[in-house]
Design a protein around this motif. Structure first.
Motif, PDB file in Angstrom:
ATOM      1  N   TRP A 144       4.418  -6.024 -17.255  1.00 34.79           N
ATOM      2  CA  TRP A 144       5.539  -5.026 -17.065  1.00 34.79           C
ATOM      3  C   TRP A 144       5.981  -4.438 -18.691  1.00 34.79           C
ATOM      4  O   TRP A 144       5.922  -3.279 -18.804  1.00 34.79           O
ATOM      5  N   TRP A 145       6.348  -5.230 -19.341  1.00 30.14           N
ATOM      6  CA  TRP A 145       6.899  -4.963 -20.800  1.00 30.14           C
ATOM      7  C   TRP A 145       5.672  -4.576 -21.710  1.00 30.14           C
ATOM      8  O   TRP A 145       6.275  -3.954 -23.045  1.00 30.14           O
ATOM      9  N   GLY A 146       4.657  -4.687 -21.606  1.00 35.75           N
ATOM     10  CA  GLY A 146       3.504  -4.745 -22.671  1.00 35.75           C
ATOM     11  C   GLY A 146       3.311  -5.579 -23.674  1.00 35.75           C
ATOM     12  O   GLY A 146       2.731  -5.578 -24.839  1.00 35.75           O
ATOM     13  N   THR A 147       3.998  -6.809 -23.767  1.00 36.43           N
ATOM     14  CA  THR A 147       4.282  -7.929 -24.563  1.00 36.43           C
ATOM     15  C   THR A 147       4.640  -8.923 -24.120  1.00 36.43           C
ATOM     16  O   THR A 147       5.742  -8.880 -23.122  1.00 36.43           O
ATOM     17  N   GLY A 148       4.070 -10.070 -24.574  1.00 38.21           N
ATOM     18  CA  GLY A 148       4.706 -11.279 -24.206  1.00 38.21           C
ATOM     19  C   GLY A 148       5.779 -11.841 -25.124  1.00 38.21           C
ATOM     20  O   GLY A 148       6.360 -12.959 -24.797  1.00 38.21           O
ATOM     21  N   LYS A 149       5.991 -11.268 -26.250  1.00 41.30           N
ATOM     22  CA  LYS A 149       6.889 -11.321 -27.328  1.00 41.30           C
ATOM     23  C   LYS A 149       8.259 -10.816 -26.860  1.00 41.30           C
ATOM     24  O   LYS A 149       8.502  -9.630 -27.470  1.00 41.30           O
ATOM     25  N   LEU A 150       9.094 -11.468 -26.157  1.00 39.27           N
ATOM     26  CA  LEU A 150      10.300 -10.601 -25.593  1.00 39.27           C
ATOM     27  C   LEU A 150      11.234 -11.442 -25.029  1.00 39.27           C
ATOM     28  O   LEU A 150      10.995 -12.755 -24.977  1.00 39.27           O
ATOM     29  N   VAL A 151      12.459 -10.927 -25.025  1.00 34.78           N
ATOM     30  CA  VAL A 151      13.653 -11.783 -24.207  1.00 34.78           C
ATOM     31  C   VAL A 151      13.979 -10.509 -23.124  1.00 34.78           C
ATOM     32  O   VAL A 151      14.594  -9.376 -23.317  1.00 34.78           O
ATOM     33  N   GLU A 152      13.710 -10.995 -21.844  1.00 33.45           N
ATOM     34  CA  GLU A 152      14.217 -10.027 -20.944  1.00 33.45           C
ATOM     35  C   GLU A 152      15.675 -10.279 -20.337  1.00 33.45           C
ATOM     36  O   GLU A 152      16.005 -11.492 -20.143  1.00 33.45           O
ATOM     37  N   PHE A 153      16.284  -9.462 -19.728  1.00 36.67           N
ATOM     38  CA  PHE A 153      17.910  -9.492 -19.421  1.00 36.67           C
ATOM     39  C   PHE A 153      18.133  -8.636 -18.274  1.00 36.67           C
ATOM     40  O   PHE A 153      17.438  -7.572 -18.163  1.00 36.67           O
ATOM     41  N   ALA A 154      19.284  -9.071 -17.428  1.00 39.40           N
ATOM     42  CA  ALA A 154      19.436  -8.194 -16.529  1.00 39.40           C
ATOM     43  C   ALA A 154      21.124  -8.487 -16.171  1.00 39.40           C
ATOM     44  O   ALA A 154      21.470  -9.605 -16.017  1.00 39.40           O
ATOM     45  N   ALA A 155      21.865  -7.425 -16.427  1.00 40.64           N
ATOM     46  CA  ALA A 155      23.450  -7.635 -16.170  1.00 40.64           C
ATOM     47  C   ALA A 155      23.494  -6.933 -14.720  1.00 40.64           C
ATOM     48  O   ALA A 155      23.022  -6.247 -14.184  1.00 40.64           O
ATOM     49  N   TYR A 156      24.150  -7.769 -14.083  1.00 41.83           N
ATOM     50  CA  TYR A 156      24.477  -7.560 -12.652  1.00 41.83           C
ATOM     51  C   TYR A 156      26.063  -8.057 -12.012  1.00 41.83           C
ATOM     52  O   TYR A 156      26.788  -8.782 -12.638  1.00 41.83           O
ATOM     53  N   LEU A 157      26.161  -7.402 -10.832  1.00 46.50           N
ATOM     54  CA  LEU A 157      27.550  -8.059 -10.015  1.00 46.50           C
ATOM     55  C   LEU A 157      27.192  -9.336  -9.355  1.00 46.50           C
ATOM     56  O   LEU A 157      26.403  -9.451  -8.488  1.00 46.50           O
ATOM     57  N   PRO A 158      27.930 -10.254  -9.828  1.00 47.20           N
ATOM     58  CA  PRO A 158      27.766 -11.412  -9.442  1.00 47.20           C
ATOM     59  C   PRO A 158      28.589 -11.893  -7.975  1.00 47.20           C
ATOM     60  O   PRO A 158      28.445 -13.080  -7.576  1.00 47.20           O
ATOM     61  N   ASP A 159      29.592 -11.355  -7.906  1.00 43.43           N
ATOM     62  CA  ASP A 159      30.397 -11.598  -6.763  1.00 43.43           C
ATOM     63  C   ASP A 159      30.151 -11.157  -5.437  1.00 43.43           C
ATOM     64  O   ASP A 159      30.129  -9.778  -5.227  1.00 43.43           O
TER      65      ASP A 159
END
Length: 288
Positions: free
Chosen positions: A215-230
């Motif tokens: 999806w990101w075009g490289t394996g050298k990455l750190v993926e993240f996702a900020a989300y509503l947890p409650d």
């Protein structure tokens, strides 16, 4: 779900797990039909979420199963989020599934909740990245050894070269948790720089989904996702939106499109959302 690594651990004892709808190479069509039929018998409805990067054969399988069963109780939701963002969305829908919402509201809530997931990645190269427009100058910079790029795919696409003064111009305007999945990168930029800048309340780690590198075009990455947890905030957010009934299949829905048959509401029936749901930022939900 269409991949086991997109099923995140539940946040509490009440959140149910997700069923896996396997790829054609892993399961015969007859077995797939039998599994979905059993889910319908047990639960009444099936809401299947899958990412845009899914293999075409796997997507055709999902539609084939629904067609053979001739069921209007199966929702197929194709989500244009990065893999980790899809996993977060699926968990949120799992949380909502035990609330007093109808299956139609849960299915159509996917489009609404996607607007509140800030999904991105730290990339060491953008030469093969095509999800967010990248100009020639940025492509040239990606060849410089040690270059890093911070990318947010949604809800507002952003891309900046990481440096001493670099920052993503738009972040969440409400309280979030941050889920982080490391690939072939040892960078701590996401946890040490991005998390404080976005004022996240808590950090969590997850395994990198198998589809992230493609999806990101490289394996050298750190993926993240900020989300509503409650779950209470998610509930209020969804409950604040006007509900209608689909003029085609009759399912209850929120927003402007049915989650089960994808039929849009007639234009005259479209409504604005209620405001004042989130605890920070006074942010009104966008149109889903």
């Amino acid at each position: 779900m269409t991949s086991a690594d997109l099923v995140l651990p539940p946040t509490d004892q009440q959140t149910p797990t997700a069923a896996l709808l396997q790829a054609p190479d892993d399961q015969s069509l007859e077995m797939a039909i039998g599994d979905v039929h059993m889910l319908l018998e047990q639960h009444g409805y099936v809401v299947a979420v899958y990412p845009t990067g899914i293999a075409p054969a796997h997507e055709r399988r999902l539609h084939a199963v629904r067609s053979v069963l001739e069921s209007d109780r199966i929702a197929l939701l194709k989500v244009d989020l990065p893999p980790l963002g899809v996993a977060v969305l699926v968990r949120q829908l799992r949380q909502l599934s035990i609330c007093d919402f109808s299956p139609g509201v849960v299915a159509s809530a996917a489009r609404l909740l996607s607007h509140y997931i800030h999904a991105g990645a730290l990339l060491h190269s953008v030469t093969r990245f095509d999800r967010v427009p990248v100009d020639l100058r940025t492509h040239a910079k990606s060849w410089v050894p040690g270059s890093q790029f911070a990318v947010v795919a949604g809800p507002d696409p952003q891309l900046v070269k990481v440096g001493p003064k670099a920052e993503l111009p738009t972040g969440p305007e409400f309280a979030t948790h941050l889920l982080v999945a490391k690939g072939q990168s040892q960078s701590e930029w996401v946890t040490q720089t991005l998390a404080p800048a976005w004022q996240v309340q808590s950090l969590h780690e997850a395994a990198l989904p198998s589809g992230s590198s493609a999806w990101w075009g490289t394996g050298k990455l750190v993926e993240f996702a900020a989300y509503l947890p409650d779950i209470s905030v998610l509930y209020q957010l969804v409950a604040s939106v006007r509900r209608d009934n689909c003029h085609w299949c009759g399912m209850e829905l929120i927003g402007d499109r049915c989650g089960f048959c994808s039929s849009p509401l007639p234009a005259a029936e479209n409504r604005t959302h209620s405001a004042g749901v989130l605890s920070q930022g006074a942010l009104a939900p966008p149109r889903s």
